[in-house]
Design a protein around this motif. Structure first.
Motif, PDB file in Angstrom:
ATOM      1  N   LEU A  75      49.349  13.368  66.804  1.00  0.00           N
ATOM      2  CA  LEU A  75      49.240  14.372  67.849  1.00  0.00           C
ATOM      3  C   LEU A  75      48.413  13.838  69.015  1.00  0.00           C
ATOM      4  O   LEU A  75      48.564  14.278  70.151  1.00  0.00           O
ATOM      5  CB  LEU A  75      48.593  15.639  67.282  1.00  0.00           C
ATOM      6  CG  LEU A  75      49.306  16.239  66.058  1.00  0.00           C
ATOM      7  CD1 LEU A  75      48.505  17.418  65.520  1.00  0.00           C
ATOM      8  CD2 LEU A  75      50.727  16.654  66.409  1.00  0.00           C
ATOM      9  N   ARG A  76      47.537  12.894  68.715  1.00  0.00           N
ATOM     10  CA  ARG A  76      46.746  12.202  69.737  1.00  0.00           C
ATOM     11  C   ARG A  76      46.181  10.959  69.093  1.00  0.00           C
ATOM     12  O   ARG A  76      45.693  11.011  67.969  1.00  0.00           O
ATOM     13  CB  ARG A  76      45.608  13.094  70.232  1.00  0.00           C
ATOM     14  CG  ARG A  76      44.772  12.496  71.343  1.00  0.00           C
ATOM     15  CD  ARG A  76      45.523  12.456  72.656  1.00  0.00           C
ATOM     16  NE  ARG A  76      45.780  13.791  73.186  1.00  0.00           N
ATOM     17  CZ  ARG A  76      46.434  14.010  74.305  1.00  0.00           C
ATOM     18  NH1 ARG A  76      46.913  12.989  75.010  1.00  0.00           N
ATOM     19  NH2 ARG A  76      46.646  15.247  74.735  1.00  0.00           N
ATOM     20  N   ASP A  77      46.266   9.834  69.774  1.00  0.00           N
ATOM     21  CA  ASP A  77      45.776   8.577  69.201  1.00  0.00           C
ATOM     22  C   ASP A  77      45.357   7.648  70.328  1.00  0.00           C
ATOM     23  O   ASP A  77      46.034   7.574  71.365  1.00  0.00           O
ATOM     24  CB  ASP A  77      46.867   7.909  68.365  1.00  0.00           C
ATOM     25  CG  ASP A  77      46.306   7.028  67.254  1.00  0.00           C
ATOM     26  OD1 ASP A  77      45.114   6.680  67.339  1.00  0.00           O
ATOM     27  OD2 ASP A  77      47.051   6.710  66.323  1.00  0.00           O
ATOM     28  N   GLY A  78      44.247   6.941  70.119  1.00  0.00           N
ATOM     29  CA  GLY A  78      43.795   6.009  71.139  1.00  0.00           C
ATOM     30  C   GLY A  78      44.804   4.916  71.392  1.00  0.00           C
ATOM     31  O   GLY A  78      45.116   4.583  72.531  1.00  0.00           O
ATOM     32  N   LEU A  79      45.347   4.335  70.345  1.00  0.00           N
ATOM     33  CA  LEU A  79      46.359   3.279  70.484  1.00  0.00           C
ATOM     34  C   LEU A  79      47.412   3.413  69.389  1.00  0.00           C
ATOM     35  O   LEU A  79      48.493   3.890  69.606  1.00  0.00           O
ATOM     36  CB  LEU A  79      45.727   1.892  70.434  1.00  0.00           C
ATOM     37  CG  LEU A  79      46.716   0.744  70.649  1.00  0.00           C
ATOM     38  CD1 LEU A  79      47.181   0.696  72.097  1.00  0.00           C
ATOM     39  CD2 LEU A  79      46.127  -0.590  70.227  1.00  0.00           C
ATOM     40  N   LEU A 134      61.402   1.667  65.978  1.00  0.00           N
ATOM     41  CA  LEU A 134      60.085   2.301  66.061  1.00  0.00           C
ATOM     42  C   LEU A 134      60.230   3.665  66.721  1.00  0.00           C
ATOM     43  O   LEU A 134      60.642   3.760  67.882  1.00  0.00           O
ATOM     44  CB  LEU A 134      59.125   1.434  66.873  1.00  0.00           C
ATOM     45  CG  LEU A 134      57.745   2.041  67.184  1.00  0.00           C
ATOM     46  CD1 LEU A 134      56.965   2.309  65.897  1.00  0.00           C
ATOM     47  CD2 LEU A 134      56.950   1.120  68.113  1.00  0.00           C
ATOM     48  N   VAL A 135      59.913   4.718  65.979  1.00  0.00           N
ATOM     49  CA  VAL A 135      59.847   6.072  66.536  1.00  0.00           C
ATOM     50  C   VAL A 135      58.363   6.396  66.695  1.00  0.00           C
ATOM     51  O   VAL A 135      57.624   6.451  65.713  1.00  0.00           O
ATOM     52  CB  VAL A 135      60.532   7.099  65.623  1.00  0.00           C
ATOM     53  CG1 VAL A 135      60.446   8.495  66.245  1.00  0.00           C
ATOM     54  CG2 VAL A 135      61.984   6.711  65.375  1.00  0.00           C
ATOM     55  N   LEU A 136      57.951   6.599  67.933  1.00  0.00           N
ATOM     56  CA  LEU A 136      56.521   6.660  68.252  1.00  0.00           C
ATOM     57  C   LEU A 136      56.180   7.911  69.053  1.00  0.00           C
ATOM     58  O   LEU A 136      56.855   8.237  70.031  1.00  0.00           O
ATOM     59  CB  LEU A 136      56.130   5.412  69.052  1.00  0.00           C
ATOM     60  CG  LEU A 136      54.680   5.287  69.518  1.00  0.00           C
ATOM     61  CD1 LEU A 136      53.727   5.218  68.322  1.00  0.00           C
ATOM     62  CD2 LEU A 136      54.520   4.037  70.388  1.00  0.00           C
ATOM     63  N   SER A 137      55.129   8.565  68.646  1.00  0.00           N
ATOM     64  CA  SER A 137      54.629   9.713  69.400  1.00  0.00           C
ATOM     65  C   SER A 137      54.259   9.295  70.819  1.00  0.00           C
ATOM     66  O   SER A 137      53.581   8.288  71.029  1.00  0.00           O
ATOM     67  CB  SER A 137      53.397  10.299  68.712  1.00  0.00           C
ATOM     68  OG  SER A 137      52.691  11.161  69.584  1.00  0.00           O
ATOM     69  N   GLU A 138      54.699  10.090  71.797  1.00  0.00           N
ATOM     70  CA  GLU A 138      54.339   9.769  73.175  1.00  0.00           C
ATOM     71  C   GLU A 138      52.891  10.122  73.481  1.00  0.00           C
ATOM     72  O   GLU A 138      52.413   9.882  74.590  1.00  0.00           O
ATOM     73  CB  GLU A 138      55.268  10.479  74.158  1.00  0.00           C
ATOM     74  CG  GLU A 138      55.285  11.982  74.078  1.00  0.00           C
ATOM     75  CD  GLU A 138      56.173  12.586  75.152  1.00  0.00           C
ATOM     76  OE1 GLU A 138      56.165  12.070  76.282  1.00  0.00           O
ATOM     77  OE2 GLU A 138      56.873  13.571  74.860  1.00  0.00           O
ATOM     78  N   PHE A 139      52.167  10.664  72.493  1.00  0.00           N
ATOM     79  CA  PHE A 139      50.749  10.944  72.652  1.00  0.00           C
ATOM     80  C   PHE A 139      49.878   9.857  72.015  1.00  0.00           C
ATOM     81  O   PHE A 139      48.660   9.998  71.982  1.00  0.00           O
ATOM     82  CB  PHE A 139      50.407  12.310  72.054  1.00  0.00           C
ATOM     83  CG  PHE A 139      50.949  13.455  72.858  1.00  0.00           C
ATOM     84  CD1 PHE A 139      50.195  14.029  73.875  1.00  0.00           C
ATOM     85  CD2 PHE A 139      52.230  13.940  72.622  1.00  0.00           C
ATOM     86  CE1 PHE A 139      50.694  15.075  74.619  1.00  0.00           C
ATOM     87  CE2 PHE A 139      52.739  14.992  73.365  1.00  0.00           C
ATOM     88  CZ  PHE A 139      51.972  15.564  74.377  1.00  0.00           C
TER      89      PHE A 139
END
Length: 785
Positions: free
Chosen positions: A658-662, A682-687
């Protein structure tokens, strides 16, 4: 500081600009240390600035906090700790003031007067051309008398309309009387004619060096006023000695700030030691780190050439662990001149500083879950104590002019203390976690102290531009900032293509005369280590076993720590939604979730683990077949060799924080697939911070259940050519910006012009606030995966 009930040995009532915030760095450090540590000294700031304009100075933890504040040229009186008005003194001043709007309306008859757009209370400040002002002085004073107000002039061009019988001297006298301070124990200090009322009030006083000639002339016959030689704080120190406020043998006079200097040109300050340590046969034994953390090997590489250095980290001060040494070699063969400097912490300090406070207060706030944050004053005090220990250890290790590289939010308060101890050092800070926007960060009770400490750095690095801009925005909300340089984020980073994208970012800013460099430096992964692991026989065996177990189904992999920021429940719900929307996927796809549990002491995650296990049970109970279990869930950590094997065996890597520095897991997956010649998606959160850098990933919004399901469905249905093309693009990024380049680029930026030290933080904030006032009022005015 002494308690209010004690009779102080000295009450220092000082002007700010040109006085308490001026002078030689050595004099400032001596005076600040004396005032801050001496139990018999009280401090009063007496300034022309408003209370609001003084607040940024209170953000600097290296400045001694005043006990009382006399602001607005005497019209505002407040407690320096709470910033609440000091009663009944403030009420008496209020009663004499007709009100801002009444005064402003009356002054409109003089169109030549320009109202100053500065924060202020109980006064109205104006600017006027000196020749014009001279012609209107009598009329202005007549109108002020009608209002029951006084007029105070500065530098023949500025004037303040104030409540009657209100100036610095009168208010200070009333304050001293109300608090029974004792007039003979008060030392007033100033440098401009605007400070004259303090000297006329009969206190002992000092006109510091470089004072305005008009002030020196006006006080020439004052028997109790010293005209000092040294400017600023140096002059105040002269006066303390001249008037014998403190005995010559006072233990706090000239108390050293630091016991000495070390020999290390580069000091790495990290929460973990550069090696694992265990006790075997009653002896401490060092081993290389077994964890997949690729940052430690990268940081160690800076010492491989024999560079003299120190690695400062905490160690549990446990009597049961024998052979404790404060300083020990790291690896004499690989790093012959690198020393590990341990900061011994009691278990109670570790629990409060790291396991409880950092994770229960700062961690949720940083990741925008501010409502989960628990801020405790007692824990903050432990946090400060531990940070001081880190600063003192780093100061003792660093050679003159050395670079000290600090890592992550656990050490937020180290820079200020380190700057105070060692102003010669170049201080760099890298923020490994996400840094939120101002509306989130400002919930922290100690936000101003934290910002003041970070602004003691020469250079501050973050993963991506969005985090840089968030930091700048937070600082801008606390104090005036002058942007010196900006640069575009493209083509390195996405601009409008993801939630954390940005078009441009600040790379240098000035707070007063101090310049702070800023930069975006997303941490890279260690491709060499991954190649070595993939070449190992055990890794190949694990990989083949996984392929046999999963084939012919597609494998969707999820690896993360147990944390509410990682979107684990959201992911499970989206997977369930996809299975229901596309029943043809039954038996054709398996979600393998590896969830690394938190430490047993961190009870805040227990509820989350229960919820995850219940969701897994619900999905499997609804969709399982005899030959197929849709979700395979493991609540344990895996050796890095097994993690890499899982990366290589997967068709889709599903990362949904939901939120990540990197998010280094994303890069490790891409590196593994690229080295193996795979076609994993790679399916990656845009957050996640990595979303701004990892072009080629399928980006998804983890806050949107439909989008989460759709993105996974897109990845599972993707044809081979598209998947191969996306991975090629991603691997090029990961290969080029690896962990080694990250470290070298960061240090190069630190040593470049963006990290240049211009002046002390105190003088910097003083200057910028003077500019913000519109005039100088005559001198007043764990790297998270």
């Amino acid at each position: 500081m002494n308690s209010p009930t004690q009779t102080p040995a000295l009450v220092l009532a000082t002007d700010l600009d040109g006085t308490f915030l001026a002078g030689e760095p050595g004099h400032r450090q001596r005076l600040y240390r004396l005032v801050d540590q001496h139990p018999g000294i009280r401090l009063v700031w007496v300034t022309g600035r408003s209370l609001e304009a003084v607040i940024p100075l209170l953000s600097d933890p290296s400045l001694p906090r005043p006990d009382y504040l006399v602001c607005d040229v005497g019209a505002t009186v407040a407690c320096g700790r709470t910033l609440q008005p000091l009663q009944p003194l403030q009420s008496g001043i209020d009663a004499r003031w007709p009100g801002e709007h009444v005064v402003a309306e009356a002054m409109r008859r003089f169109p030549a007067l320009q109202r100053q757009d500065v924060p202020q209370e109980r006064r109205c400040s104006y600017f006027c051309d000196p020749d014009v002002l001279a012609r209107h002085r009598d009329d202005i004073e007549a109108v002020a008398r009608e209002l029951g107000c006084d007029v105070l002039y500065s530098a023949d061009r500025y004037l303040d309309i104030l409540p009657p019988r209100t100036d610095k001297g009168r208010t200070l006298l009333a304050l001293a009387e109300q608090l029974d301070m004792g007039r003979d124990r008060i030392l007033v200090a100033g440098d401009t004619l605007n400070d004259l009322s303090m000297f006329d009030a009969g206190f002992k006083g000092v006109c510091v060096g470089r004072s305005e000639p008009a002030l020196l002339e006006a006080t020439e016959r004052h028997e109790r006023v010293l005209h000092a030689d040294d400017a600023g704080c140096g002059g105040i120190l002269e006066a303390i000695e001249h008037f014998a406020f403190l005995p010559a043998n006072d233990p706090y006079i000239d108390k050293p700030a630091c016991t000495g200097q070390g020999k290390s040109d580069l000091v790495m300050v990290y929460h973990r030691l550069p090696f694992d340590e265990s006790v075997e046969d009653g002896k401490r034994v060092q081993k290389r780190h077994a964890s997949p953390n690729g940052i430690i090997p990268s940081l160690l590489s800076f010492f491989a050439g024999g560079q003299s250095g120190s690695w400062v980290a905490w160690t549990l001060d446990d009597a049961k662990r024998p052979g404790f040494q404060a300083r020990t070699p790291v690896d004499t063969d690989r790093y012959p001149n690198l020393t590990a400097a341990r900061v011994p912490l009691a278990k109670s300090e570790v629990d409060a500083f790291y396991k409880r406070f950092s994770k229960e207060a700062f961690w949720p706030m940083l990741h925008t879950f501010w409502e989960r944050a628990r801020f405790r004053e007692d824990d903050w005090k432990v946090f400060l104590k531990v940070n001081r220990k880190f600063a003192e250890a780093a100061a003792a290790e660093a050679a003159p002019g050395a670079t000290v590289w600090l890592h992550d939010y656990n050490l937020w308060m180290v820079p200020a203390r380190l700057r105070e101890l060692r102003p010669d050092l170049k201080i760099a800070f890298f923020h490994h976690t996400y840094f939120p926007s101002a509306d989130i960060f400002n919930v922290v009770p100690w936000r101003r102290e934290i910002l003041g400490s970070l602004l003691s750095c020469d250079y501050i690095g973050f993963h991506i531009p969005r985090q840089v801009e968030n930091f700048v925005d937070v600082v801008r909300g606390a104090m005036p900032v002058e942007v010196l340089e900006r640069e575009g984020c493209a083509p390195r980073f996405l601009t409008y293509g993801c939630a954390v994208g940005l078009e441009s970012m600040v790379t240098r800013m000035r707070v007063g005369d101090r310049e702070v460099g800023l930069g975006a430096h997303p941490v890279g992964t260690d491709l060499g280590r991954i190649r070595d692991v993939l070449a190992q026989r055990g890794t190949r065996a694990t990989l083949e076993k996984l392929r046999r177990e999963i084939s012919p189904r597609k494998l969707v992999l999820s690896i993360e720590r147990l944390d509410y920021t990682k979107g684990i429940l959201e992911k499970l719900n989206a997977f369930e939604r996809l299975l229901e929307a596309q029943p043809q996927l039954a038996g054709k796809v398996t979600l393998l979730m590896i969830c690394v549990p938190a430490a047993k002491e961190m009870t805040i995650y227990q509820k989350l683990q229960t919820q995850i296990e219940q969701a897994v049970g619900r999905i499997n109970g609804k969709h399982s077949r005899l030959d197929w279990t849709p979700v395979r869930f493991f609540a344990r950590s895996l050796p890095f060799e097994e993690v890499v094997a899982h990366y290589a065996a997967s068709d889709v890597m599903w990362i949904t924080p939901l939120r990540d520095g990197l998010n280094l897991v994303a890069k490790e997956f891409v590196a593994t697939q690229g080295i193996e010649g795979g076609k994993g998606v790679l399916v990656l959160s845009e957050f996640a911070g990595a979303a701004a850098e990892m072009k080629g990933a399928v980006l998804t919004n983890p806050h949107d259940p439909a989008d989460l399901s759709a993105a996974l469905g897109q990845a599972l249905a993707m044809d081979s050519d598209e998947a191969e093309g996306r991975l090629r693009q991603l691997y090029g990024i990961v290969e080029n910006y690896d962990v080694d380049r990250w470290g070298k680029d960061f240090l190069a930026a630190v040593r470049g012009p963006g990290g240049h030290q211009k002046a002390s933080t105190r003088a910097a904030v003083a200057t910028v606030m003077a500019k913000a006032a519109g005039r100088n009022q005559a001198g007043e005015a764990d790297a998270a995966a």
